[in-house]
Design a protein around this motif. Structure first.
Motif: not given
Lengths: 363, 363, 363, 363
Positions: A289-293, B102-105, B115-116, B120-123
């Protein structure tokens, strides 16, 4: 032995104090064709204290000597003993007409030299070694049906073999397979050691034998035979914080372009699906199911879904960036990995429906 | 900020409701140089209900907006937030003089395109991406000391990097490394899902993202940079039946003749031993006992021996039949894998002794 | 011994191979006033194999004889030994000026006859028995400050005493208190036994000594003394599927009309709240949510919130239909239940701030 | 319905997505007399994703409406639904000739007012409440055999009732019974909540509803009826770090001089021993070993020895200093505590051998 006698079987369980021996007794108690179960213990022990789950079953231990004296009564003898025992005494029971199913490693290698390299002592019954059939029922059923002596596979081995054979007979490239298996602590046996105490393992994991595990050569021999080419097994073994079950992950290189759907189709073809297929091997064919996330936790099987049963569940995926097939294979190490598989082989040897006494699902 | 101010730090923890945010608060409470901790929560929540281990600590949540208004007071800001948050708001704090960890990616890749691809999202802040230093303290200490912005590594990544760098800068052959990591369920975050309920995971294991995990490219980029050659990471990730800790096994081909002793010497040289060495990386140098028939459970480290601490323990072995090095690396996924490592970086950035507030051993 | 010397303490840990001994070493390593730790072992053992969490600590075992020869160097000696050892050898250290803190049961009873009834052997140092102070710091602080010899309480006992004293000195009616305590398997010691193997306890619970547990009389004596009236303790003890922590529930009759709020107020008054209160005893004062159909899981403390720390968390409720007060008291059995408490007593005996080396929160 | 039809049963499972519903399906799949299983789900769901242990079983969900339309086909309907559902819709199936077994609390009280006090809503079928038989098979077998509608007991209730009835009909003194029960997390249902996530419960315990649990009044009513005198139940409930099983300890005052042997004899007489006795209730009659210094861990039963089975194991002891009987009763909360018990009742209602489909032992 004849069909009628197969309704009223007398079965010996040599080495009835360990976990696999206890599981043999438990499963045989629920087997409709088995009338008498004779478990043995080297020391005098209270059966129900050793196996409290069988409280009220009425079983008790006899000595191995006493069982040997009653060999003529036995239709089937299971060895659930340390290495070295079955190669010395299996012949006694075979000579008196019993089928023998050995859960130890004594008859797993075709070549005595390979046995000696992996296990140390000199093999004392090389003729029986040649006669023994390796007991992965799904892959050697015809041979098992005619065998007097079956070498039941190791728990890691059977799980890996069921998980890898379709790939190795099919699209796998390269000779290396990478196998990481996590086993419940029942796989470490019943001898008390500090490293295996509850307080040591709870909340942790316990890697062992990374420099070389005996199931490695066993796997290489069997997988090589099945696939008709050399196979190198990079094997890592670990105990997890659970009593039962093997969670095994095997990675194999595949040609570029191979997809998860390809593998699902391959495995469903190999093992069959539904009523026509192998009863005890089931492939998770769910679509992701679902996508990248989205993490989809339902794609791969879990030991919780097989524990207590004779099933092997298989899950499949492909790292399409790196062209690596990923197989997840799970079994109950004491059932499909030992006692259940052994009884499945008994059923085949005696011409009984293969699933008799073994059809129940996991909790 | 100056040396004196570093005795009396004010620290923000953005995203204080998750497990890593809670651990940041716990460790900062014991840090002698930290005077004020300001954790934030998007929703109104009772701090002590969310983090019952900190009952009586006196901490409470403020909103992220409120913290932003007080940015000038802050010496250090930790982001313990979902992907996408830090790249939007880190600049606000940097511009007002705070160090940001920053502990996130969000700042882990040098290249916005990488990164993208992985997330996924644009940086939104590619200039900060170029400025950010990757926070494996042991390997990038000099850069971290001068940084305003540190990208703390993923928990799998840091464990693998500490475990693999000596091998990849040394005798490893081939480009493939095989990494199997089992993580506690705190690694799956705090959002309730049926697959992560206790009743589903207890006594089991939960494989996920076998088709491709985001820490794979992160690892390949960092290990490639450190070793100066292309590295392909075959990564399998699984949750185990424990709340905390990463048990990671990495297999790498090595030249024929390589021994366990060779690897122990290599790692001891790399990380140093005793007081002169890296405080938080310790190598199990014990000699194996016994022969063919002895399983020595003390050769490899266990998460029980690091949980709650900022240590990474390393164990080493070689499958000398197949010439495969085996590395076992264990960390607490929330400490060395997240909050502890972040505070270690904070110490380095501020010129405080690196081990301050982090010296305690595991339970 | 003097204030200056208290900055540079030499401490012996007799019986350093068990779990409590290991915890003493771990906590003493983080104690700023302790300069030298001398753990003993009867057999020759590798310290870091026994306590892998202390890998790289540099500690090693000496024999108990060797420690006895160095008695004059010691400021403090902890006994973490089986029953019978401390009563024989504590005097040797006391005579040479060391403070002695005994974690065994040897000095817990005022009356040698009570000791003999509970533990069997004749007491060999009845004079020291009279001198020893019972080590619940929060309740006997003044006496401990002046003591040479402290009898550290049993883990069940201290948890029950902290949980019950406010009630028994207050509104409790009747003489019976019902205590059900579930302990981690570290509470069962390190001697390997089949019943305590991981495979036996995983996913299960192990009740024991229901016919009579030695902490029963210990509790009755102490609680009777504290409340000034006879107390009968109905004690059930069980091991749970976790390595650490005691989850204890105590039920006591209270007058009709007693409410949860009454108890929370009583306990907050008794132990104080916030900075003015007892640092290590914390009361969950949260108000219950919702109505008849809501289970509020946040009202009672959990061992996860104290493990690794020296805290005791208390939760309170009342069955208002039946007028029964319910106390939930949780501690880490090896910290507040043993080593942490012992070090807290050491601090008090030496005039050091009581929380030194013990302030960290649970994971 | 007739004897022949009882060979070929069609069974509905309303509420098939929860744990008890899944267990009903699992056990019914192994029941030789059951030909068709129709589980329902309110939402559209994939049966094998919800119950991965039944991979390949061929079952799938229908809507409850669709099942209602097919009511005439059904021999038996199980309700495994939240409170309030069965009291509204059971009549539909009863009117069309099906037996109904309700696993919810809707028909457990004789008096609608008692139901309303414990559960809130007004009872909508008080006439059925009067007709319903309480389903502890061992104690109400004659009534169940004639019933159309059975109220299956709560999991805590049945375990306590089997454990306490011999004592309360016999030597117990006083009206108070103290019941401490620890349940697996499957007992908390399938709705995801943070408090029930794996990371929260692993290595811990979760007490709940100490101020009053709904099984308290249910127990008091049933035990009062069975013993012919008022019974007050002091009930503590907790979730343990395991998915399945109830470990229940009940303490009751007994006359001075009562011994463990007395209780063992009482219980063996009550439940019978061996083939003549109750098949599913087994008493641990082992004699304790050793003296003052021996902990005998084999005297009391463990959930590991019943999980997956329909057995209730009982262990007994007496605190002879305080004259308190101690009963340890263990069941699988989803089998004997729910689905197994319900199928046992189905067998009795249909005149099938009571143990059909339920004889297997625990793992």
């Amino acid at each position: 032995m004849n069909t009628q006698k197969n309704q009223d079987l007398t079965v010996g369980v040599i080495g009835g104090t360990g976990y696999a021996g206890g599981e043999l007794c438990r499963l045989l108690l629920g087997h409709p064709n088995v009338a008498r179960i004779l478990p043995t213990s080297r020391e005098e022990k209270d059966f129900e204290e050793i196996h409290p789950n069988l409280l009220g079953s009425g079983l008790s231990f006899l000595t191995t000597d006493r069982l040997a004296e009653r060999a003529e009564e036995l239709d089937v003898v299971f060895f659930s003993t340390p290495t070295g025992e079955a190669m010395r005494t299996a012949r006694h029971y075979l000579d008196r007409g019993a089928r023998v199913i050995d859960l130890s490693a004594d008859f797993r290698f075709a070549d005595p030299a390979a046995y000696e390299r992996a296990h140390g002592p000199r093999h004392e019954s090389p003729d029986l070694l040649r006669e023994a059939v390796y007991g992965v029922t799904e892959l050697y059923r015809e041979h098992i049906a005619k065998a007097r002596l079956v070498a039941n596979p190791g728990c890691y081995a059977i799980t890996a073999i069921l998980g890898l054979t379709p790939l190795l007979q099919g699209p796998a490239t390269g000779r290396r397979v990478s196998v990481h298996a996590v086993n419940g602590t029942t796989g470490a046996g019943v001898t008390p050691k500090r490293a295996l105490m509850h307080a040591e393992v709870a909340g942790s994991m316990l890697a062992y034998s990374l420099g070389g595990h005996r199931h490695g050569p066993e796997l290489e021999e069997v997988l090589g035979g099945l696939s008709g080419r050399p196979v190198e097994v990079d094997l890592n073994t670990t105990h997890g914080d659970f009593a039962r079950g093997i969670h095994l992950q095997a990675n194999v290189d595949v040609p570029a372009g191979t997809t998860r759907d390809d593998l699902v189709a391959l495995y469903q073809e190999f093992y069959g699906a539904g009523a026509a297929g192998e009863y005890f091997v089931r492939v998770n064919a769910r679509s992701p199911r679902g996508g990248l996330n989205v993490k989809d936790y339902s794609l791969y099987p879990s030991i919780a879904a097989v524990n207590g049963s004779n099933f092997c569940h298989l899950g499949l995926d492909v790292d399409t960036e790196r062209n690596i097939a990923k197989v997840v294979a799970v079994t109950d190490n004491l059932v499909k990995g030992a006692a259940g598989s052994a009884i499945q082989n008994m059923n085949v040897m005696l011409g009984i429906d293969e699933t008799t006494g073994l059809r129940h699902h996991a909790l």
